[in-house]
Design a protein around this motif. Structure first.
Motif, short mmCIF file in Angstrom:
data_model
loop_
_atom_site.label_atom_id
_atom_site.label_comp_id
_atom_site.label_asym_id
_atom_site.label_seq_id
_atom_site.Cartn_x
_atom_site.Cartn_y
_atom_site.Cartn_z
N ASN A 100 -2.45 -5.33 4.59
CA ASN A 100 -1.11 -4.87 4.95
C ASN A 100 -0.07 -5.84 4.43
O ASN A 100 -0.20 -7.05 4.62
N LEU A 101 0.97 -5.29 3.81
CA LEU A 101 2.06 -6.10 3.28
C LEU A 101 3.37 -5.43 3.62
O LEU A 101 3.55 -4.24 3.37
N SER A 102 4.29 -6.17 4.24
CA SER A 102 5.62 -5.63 4.52
C SER A 102 6.66 -6.65 4.08
O SER A 102 6.48 -7.86 4.24
N ILE A 103 7.75 -6.13 3.50
CA ILE A 103 8.80 -7.00 2.97
C ILE A 103 10.15 -6.49 3.48
O ILE A 103 10.49 -5.33 3.28
N ASP A 104 10.90 -7.37 4.14
CA ASP A 104 12.26 -7.02 4.54
C ASP A 104 13.12 -6.84 3.30
O ASP A 104 12.82 -7.42 2.25
N PRO A 105 14.21 -6.05 3.40
CA PRO A 105 15.05 -5.80 2.22
C PRO A 105 15.53 -7.05 1.49
O PRO A 105 15.68 -7.05 0.30
N GLN A 106 15.75 -8.15 2.17
CA GLN A 106 16.23 -9.37 1.52
C GLN A 106 15.09 -10.35 1.22
O GLN A 106 15.34 -11.48 0.84
N GLY A 107 13.84 -9.91 1.38
CA GLY A 107 12.69 -10.74 1.06
C GLY A 107 12.32 -10.60 -0.40
O GLY A 107 12.71 -9.66 -1.07
N CYS A 108 11.52 -11.55 -0.92
CA CYS A 108 11.16 -11.54 -2.34
C CYS A 108 9.66 -11.74 -2.51
O CYS A 108 9.08 -12.66 -1.92
N PHE A 109 9.05 -10.88 -3.29
CA PHE A 109 7.62 -11.02 -3.62
C PHE A 109 7.46 -10.94 -5.13
O PHE A 109 7.84 -9.95 -5.74
N VAL A 110 6.91 -12.00 -5.72
CA VAL A 110 6.60 -12.02 -7.15
C VAL A 110 5.15 -12.45 -7.24
O VAL A 110 4.78 -13.53 -6.79
N GLY A 111 4.33 -11.60 -7.81
CA GLY A 111 2.92 -11.95 -7.91
C GLY A 111 2.07 -10.72 -7.98
O GLY A 111 2.49 -9.67 -8.48
N GLU A 112 0.88 -10.85 -7.46
CA GLU A 112 -0.08 -9.76 -7.50
C GLU A 112 -0.67 -9.58 -6.12
O GLU A 112 -1.01 -10.56 -5.44
N ARG A 113 -0.77 -8.33 -5.70
CA ARG A 113 -1.38 -8.04 -4.41
C ARG A 113 -2.66 -7.27 -4.64
O ARG A 113 -2.70 -6.29 -5.39
N ARG A 114 -3.70 -7.70 -3.99
CA ARG A 114 -4.99 -7.01 -4.06
C ARG A 114 -5.46 -6.75 -2.64
O ARG A 114 -5.21 -7.54 -1.74
N LEU A 115 -6.13 -5.63 -2.45
CA LEU A 115 -6.69 -5.34 -1.14
C LEU A 115 -7.90 -6.24 -0.92
O LEU A 115 -8.60 -6.60 -1.86
N GLN A 116 -8.12 -6.59 0.32
CA GLN A 116 -9.31 -7.37 0.65
C GLN A 116 -10.52 -6.45 0.53
O GLN A 116 -10.49 -5.32 0.98
N VAL A 117 -11.54 -6.93 -0.11
CA VAL A 117 -12.76 -6.14 -0.23
C VAL A 117 -13.93 -6.97 0.25
O VAL A 117 -13.97 -8.17 0.05
N THR A 118 -14.86 -6.30 0.86
CA THR A 118 -16.08 -6.97 1.28
C THR A 118 -16.91 -7.24 0.05
O THR A 118 -17.15 -6.34 -0.74
N PRO A 119 -17.33 -8.47 -0.15
CA PRO A 119 -18.12 -8.78 -1.34
C PRO A 119 -19.38 -7.93 -1.40
O PRO A 119 -20.08 -7.76 -0.41
N GLN A 120 -19.63 -7.35 -2.54
CA GLN A 120 -20.82 -6.53 -2.76
C GLN A 120 -21.88 -7.39 -3.44
O GLN A 120 -21.57 -8.35 -4.14
N LEU A 121 -23.12 -7.02 -3.25
CA LEU A 121 -24.18 -7.71 -3.95
C LEU A 121 -24.04 -7.43 -5.44
O LEU A 121 -23.73 -6.32 -5.85
N GLU A 122 -24.23 -8.45 -6.22
CA GLU A 122 -24.11 -8.27 -7.66
C GLU A 122 -25.33 -7.52 -8.18
O GLU A 122 -26.45 -7.74 -7.74
N TYR A 123 -25.11 -6.65 -9.14
CA TYR A 123 -26.19 -5.89 -9.76
C TYR A 123 -26.41 -6.44 -11.16
O TYR A 123 -25.48 -6.54 -11.95
N HIS A 124 -27.62 -6.84 -11.44
CA HIS A 124 -27.99 -7.35 -12.75
C HIS A 124 -28.98 -6.39 -13.39
O HIS A 124 -30.16 -6.38 -13.02
#
Length: 155
Positions: A100-124
């Motif tokens: 969850n991300l919320s920004i007030d009108p006078q707030g500033c966000f510069v960057g990248e947002r990613r959803l949290q994910v549960t790590p999956q087992l790697e497949y080889h």
């Protein structure tokens, strides 16, 4: 003169709050039990199972991991949290992993947002091929169509 009761527990039912006050500078890595409020400068990483707030005069450079984070000052770096709220005047320049991300009108966000994910087992695939005891029947793959079209139900 104060009166000290000997039968009072040092632990209260409420969680502790760690405060870095305006004008103070903390550098390093720390793990906080309870909440944390930064109104000074914090450089490094902080890990908390509870909430972290960055006040109007606060600046955090580094990595934060917490449940809820509220920013009124400046955050630069990386953030992992359940919920981020950027208040009026708050600035976040970071890679943010948050549901969850919320920004007030006078707030500033510069960057990248990613959803949290549960790590999956790697497949080889190479290991799977080695572990497969029988021979692989590639005729099934050859029988697949070149294109598959999905449409909404009822269309």
């Amino acid at each position: 003169m104060g009166i000290i009761k000997r039968d009072v527990s040092a632990k209260s039912g409420r969680s502790a709050v760690t405060i870095i006050a305006q004008g103070n500078h903390f550098k390093g890595d720390t793990q906080v039990s309870g909440k944390m409020h930064v109104d000074g400068l914090f450089e490094g990483s902080v890990d908390s199972s509870e909430d972290i707030s960055i006040g109007r005069h606060g600046c955090v450079r580094g990595r934060i991991k917490a449940r809820n984070v509220t920013v009124s000052g400046v955050l630069e770096g990386e953030l992992i949290c359940d919920q981020l709220h950027i208040e009026r005047g708050g600035q976040v320049r970071a890679t943010v992993y948050s549901d969850n991300l919320s920004i007030d009108p006078q707030g500033c966000f510069v960057g990248e947002r990613r959803l949290q994910v549960t790590p999956q087992l790697e497949y080889h695939p190479e290991e799977a091929m080695r572990e497969h005891s029988g021979s692989i029947d590639y005729s099934l793959i050859d029988s697949l169509p070149d294109r598959i079209t999905l449409s909404a139900k009822g269309s």
